[in-house]
Design a protein around this motif. Structure first.
Motif, PDB file in Angstrom:
ATOM      1  N   CYS A  41       0.862  -1.180   0.000  1.00  8.71           N
ATOM      2  CA  CYS A  41       0.000   0.000   0.000  1.00  8.71           C
ATOM      3  C   CYS A  41       0.901   1.233   0.000  1.00  8.71           C
ATOM      4  CB  CYS A  41      -0.863  -0.029   1.261  1.00  8.71           C
ATOM      5  SG  CYS A  41      -1.900   1.430   1.487  1.00  8.71           S
ATOM      6  N   SER A  43       0.628   3.667   1.788  1.00  8.68           N
ATOM      7  CA  SER A  43       0.870   4.039   3.192  1.00  8.68           C
ATOM      8  C   SER A  43       2.170   3.405   3.705  1.00  8.68           C
ATOM      9  CB  SER A  43      -0.300   3.609   4.078  1.00  8.68           C
ATOM     10  OG  SER A  43      -1.486   4.260   3.666  1.00  8.68           O
ATOM     11  N   HIS A  63       0.453  -4.265   5.587  1.00  7.77           N
ATOM     12  CA  HIS A  63      -0.838  -4.356   6.264  1.00  7.77           C
ATOM     13  C   HIS A  63      -1.951  -4.752   5.305  1.00  7.77           C
ATOM     14  CE1 HIS A  63      -0.357  -0.207   4.785  1.00  7.77           C
ATOM     15  NE2 HIS A  63      -1.653  -0.306   4.524  1.00  7.77           N
ATOM     16  N   GLU A  64      -1.596  -5.478   4.243  1.00 13.17           N
ATOM     17  CA  GLU A  64      -2.618  -6.062   3.344  1.00 13.17           C
ATOM     18  C   GLU A  64      -2.295  -7.551   3.288  1.00 13.17           C
ATOM     19  OE1 GLU A  64      -2.480  -3.959  -0.419  1.00 13.17           O
ATOM     20  OE2 GLU A  64      -3.816  -2.395   0.344  1.00 13.17           O
ATOM     21  N   TRP A  89      -5.068  -2.840   7.971  1.00 14.28           N
ATOM     22  CA  TRP A  89      -4.328  -1.766   8.651  1.00 14.28           C
ATOM     23  C   TRP A  89      -4.436  -1.863  10.168  1.00 14.28           C
ATOM     24  CZ3 TRP A  89      -0.914   2.031   7.747  1.00 14.28           C
ATOM     25  CH2 TRP A  89      -0.823   3.068   8.693  1.00 14.28           C
ATOM     26  N   CYS A 150      -6.699  -3.541   2.780  1.00 21.32           N
ATOM     27  CA  CYS A 150      -6.579  -2.103   3.098  1.00 21.32           C
ATOM     28  C   CYS A 150      -7.200  -1.261   1.982  1.00 21.32           C
ATOM     29  CB  CYS A 150      -5.136  -1.670   3.363  1.00 21.32           C
ATOM     30  SG  CYS A 150      -5.050   0.117   3.683  1.00 21.32           S
TER      31      CYS A 150
HETATM   32 ZN    ZN Z   1      -2.961   0.720   3.365  1.00 19.94          ZN
END
Ligand code: ZN
Ligand code: NAP
Length: 335
Positions: A41, A43, A63-64, A89, A150
């Motif tokens: 991601c 992020s 976080h995916e 996330w 996410c």
């Molecule tokens: Zn994300």
């Protein structure tokens, strides 16, 4: 429990290097996941670079996550060893505040991120509170489903919260990891969908994903033509834009909703907000309940990420490609 091997940044913006840590004793309410897939991601890139000033190093991003249940805490009843699960996330919340008790755990002030101040999914295993670990429907392939954890929930949640329906005219700004899934969900909700992209070469794919119209945001004339046409405009862009132009694309009572994080504060003139009773809003991920609902909708309506697969060991190569906006449309790491 054995040490967990992962890939960590040891300083802001640094290349990821092999790193292992001791996860300690598994908590009674925790799940340990053996990771098979983890999406990249944007992020993660913000966190590696410490763009938001919250990163701590060494830091394992990711976080995916999709994998299988490797270990369960004593109190976890809802999951079984070996079951295929996902983690996004958020990996914990207080569980007792007014938001948690209403099923809006994503708004909890004590929310814990899967890879904020703890180690995430560019690794062989990861841990989280069981309330945030969800079963993955059989119809979804792991590689195409990982980004839903996410990117998927982040775009599904505001469309659902703001009641997008067949009467809605929806715009999606930025056709990247989040944006290409947003087009599909908005279409599944029955809306008329306009894709806004700075990349002219994404037009054909955006239409194939479900967009009725494609606006090249580098063309002033095309931007002017959409003035006053949209009810809900979801921005997934991680760069500064001329937000007043997007505000002008809204019909009265329309909503410009931020999920992407531009670096600078958003400045807009107040007059179009007032005269058309227009709104500016934001939205963070979604609750575990919404996450399950989103996965079910994705499975039944064929919503999936278009992915480019990389072996976990090539995470740095994949990150470089994401940075250059060369991935169509989500890089996924596989163990
Ligand atoms: Zn994300
Ligand atoms: P991504 O895959 O890199 O896509 C971002 C897209 O934005 C690009 O594909 C590009 O689309 C557009 N873009 C990038 N730079 C641009 C520029 N200089 N000018 C105009 N357009 C530009 O990123 P992502 O993973 O989708 O994440 C997007 C943002 O959402 C990030 O800021 C991320 O941190 C944030 N995010 C927020 C949440 C939340 O809970 N709210 C959750 C996840 C991610 P075009 O080529 O089509 O223009």
């Amino acid at each position: 429990m054995a040490q967990i091997q992962g890939l960590a940044a040891h300083a802001a913006g640094a290349e990821l290097l092999p790193f292992h840590y001791d996860p300690g004793k598994l908590g009674a309410h925790e799940v340990e996941i053996a990771i098979t897939h983890c999406g990249i991601c944007h992020s993660d890139l913000h966190l590696i670079a410490n763009d938001w000033g919250i990163s701590q190093y060494p830091f394992i991003p990711g976080h995916e996550i999709i994998g299988t249940v490797a270990a369960l805490g004593d109190e976890v009843r809802q999951l079984a060893p070996g079951e295929r699960v996902g983690l996004g996330w958020q990996s914990n919340s207080c569980g007792v505040c007014e938001w948690c008790t209403q099923g809006m755990e994503n708004l909890c002030e004590q929310s814990e991120g899967t890879c904020v101040h703890r180690n995430g999914g560019y690794a062989e295993r990861v841990r989280a509170n069981a309330r945030f670990v969800v079963a993955i429907p059989d119809a979804l392939k792991s590689e195409q489903a990982a980004p839903l954890l996410c990117a998927g929930i982040t775009v599904y949640n505001p469309l659902r919260t703001h009641s997008v329906n067949p009467s809605s005219r929806v715009g999606v700004i930025g056709i990247g990891g989040l944006g290409h899934i947003a087009i599909q969900f908005a279409r599944a909700f029955g809306a008329e969908v306009t894709a806004f992209s700075s990349s002219a070469d994404k037009e054909e794919e955006a239409r194939a994903l479900g967009a009725h119209r494609f606006v090249n945001t580098r063309e002033t004339k095309a931007m002017k033509e959409v003035a006053g046409r949209l009810d809900f405009l979801l921005t997934t862009v991680n760069a500064d834009q001329d937000w007043s132009t997007y505000l002008q694309a809204l019909r009265p009572t329309g909503n410009l909703c931020f999920v992407g994080v531009p670096p600078s504060p958003v400045t807009v003139p107040a007059f179009p907000l007032i005269s058309g009773a227009r709104l500016i809003s934001g939205s963070p991920i979604g609750s575990p309940h919404r996450l399950r609902e989103m996965l079910d909708v994705a499975a039944r309506h064929g919503v999936k990420a278009t992915t480019e697969l990389f072996p976990m060991a090539k995470a740095n190569e994949a990150i470089e490609k994401v940075k250059k906006s060369k991935v169509r449309y989500r890089a996924v790491l596989a163990n």
